[in-house]
Design an enzyme around this catalytic site. Structure first.
Site, short mmCIF file in Angstrom:
data_model
loop_
_atom_site.label_atom_id
_atom_site.label_comp_id
_atom_site.label_asym_id
_atom_site.label_seq_id
_atom_site.Cartn_x
_atom_site.Cartn_y
_atom_site.Cartn_z
N ASP A 87 -8.28 -4.43 -0.09
CA ASP A 87 -8.84 -4.93 -1.34
C ASP A 87 -8.55 -6.41 -1.57
OD1 ASP A 87 -9.97 -2.48 -2.23
OD2 ASP A 87 -7.95 -1.77 -2.64
N HIS B 43 0.86 -1.18 0.00
CA HIS B 43 0.00 0.00 0.00
C HIS B 43 0.89 1.23 0.00
CE1 HIS B 43 -3.04 2.93 1.30
NE2 HIS B 43 -3.94 2.06 0.93
#
Length: 380
Positions: free
Chosen positions: A316, A263
């Site tokens: 996700d 991320h």
């Protein structure tokens, strides 16, 4: 200009704070996320999307009467003008994110407060868009398959109503709760690409519909919103938990990314991920497809050696499998992200408008030194 006098370049604006915000706190190293001071863990475990949206838009958690009023406003806004349905039909063969962007833009022509940029009006527009965006997504889904859209339910909560409009049947309590949690987790996340885009547009004193239209456009890019869709493709490519370790080794040798890991902000595990993990397990068992959860857990185990380098699972990673188990087409995964993010985009626009300054960064010029213009007759 001498190099010593040149301004420092922060590519991608990484780690630069361009404004103050009272809304979202993120500590990427510790893996911590808070909305208005409340831990995402408490909100995911105890709050609903409606409560969380209220918190973001008003700054405090609602009391019972405040929540009832807010819920009524959301339900009252569950309608799309006829011309917007016509727009959806006109572009029905486009990608759902392109349809969503076009339809949100079209809504600007039908909102009574479009050009009112006061904070109260912007908040009201955000509430309406929060209800209208899932209607756009589900209406397009049915229209592109030759069906009439499913009307909204006046009784169901926000997440359950989305699933109802999408599938035409009332979802189970567990399925509704998991989708609700997913929307809580996606509701706001600081100055990510789409939220920053919304703020840039708001800084020009454009209206909220313009800002959300631009935010949807930013979210449509695979570097921002496409992770959930890619994780499900990866899981199908692996096919069986026993093949996961070899798959990861091959990808790492080829220096290719493993979808759903890493991320831009978090070096530790994305704090939102854990709240989807158990939900995926329960939903995969409910749907009779537990192997998808098994593949994901095998991926987490195979990627464990890379966690010390900051490559950890993100939200996700699990979200895509939740959508897949609901029978939702992959090209709707990113629009679902947008459905949950409307309150976040709205509050970002409100913050910008409340103490506005035009966002206008500089570029460091690296082109030719000054040179003489040569008329075209002399250029040969």
């Amino acid at each position: 200009m001498e190099e010593a006098n040149q301004p420092e370049v922060h590519r991608g604006l990484k780690d630069l704070c361009f404004e103050r915000s009272p809304t979202t706190f993120i500590d990427g190293r510790a893996g911590e996320l808070r909305y208005r001071g409340y831990s995402i863990h408490d909100l995911a475990a105890h709050s609903t999307f409606e409560e969380t949206a209220y918190l973001l838009l008003y700054g405090e958690l609602p009391g019972r009467s405040e929540l009832a009023k807010f819920d009524a406003a959301l339900k009252q806004a569950r309608a799309l003008p006829g011309p917007v349905h016509d727009v959806i039909r006109a572009v029905k063969d486009a990608h759902p994110m392109d349809v969503l962007r076009t339809a949100v833009s079209a809504l600007a022509a039908h909102d009574p407060e479009t050009e009112d940029n006061s904070l109260d009006a912007t908040r009201r527009k955000g509430i309406r868009l929060t209800s209208q965006v899932p209607m756009i997504v589900t209406a397009h889904h049915h229209i592109r398959h030759g069906r009439d859209p499913v009307p909204a339910s006046p009784e169901l909560g926000h997440a359950a109503n989305f699933l109802f409009m999408l599938k035409g049947e009332t979802p189970s309590a567990d399925a509704s709760a998991l989708m609700d949690t997913d929307m809580v987790l996606h509701a706001e996340h600081g100055s990510n690409a789409s939220s920053f885009t919304a703020r840039v547009v708001a800084s020009t004193e454009a209206n909220l519909h313009a800002g959300v239209t631009a935010a949807v456009a930013a979210l449509s890019g695979p570097a921002h919103g496409g992770a959930a869709e890619n994780v499900m493709r990866m899981a199908r490519e692996i096919g069986d938990p026993s093949k996961t370790a070899d798959y990861v080794k091959a990808k790492r040798r080829a220096r290719e990314p493993i979808m759903g890991f890493g991320h831009r902000v978090y070096r530790a595990e994305d704090p939102r991920a854990r709240h989807m993990r158990d939900g995926v397990r329960r939903l995969s068992e409910e749907m009779g497809e537990p192997h998808w959860h098994a593949i994901l857990e095998a991926l987490v185990e195979a990627m464990r050696p890379y966690a010390r380098h900051g490559v950890n699972v993100n939200v996700d990673f699990y979200a895509g499998v939740v959508y897949y188990l609901h029978g939702i087409p992959e090209d709707l995964f990113v629009p679902i992200f947008a459905i949950g993010r409307i309150p976040g985009w709205t509050v970002q626009a409100m913050e910008q408008l409340d103490n506005n300054i035009l966002i206008r960064p500089r570029l460091l010029y690296t082109g030719p030194e000054p040179r003489e213009y040569v008329p075209i007759e002399e250029r040969g």
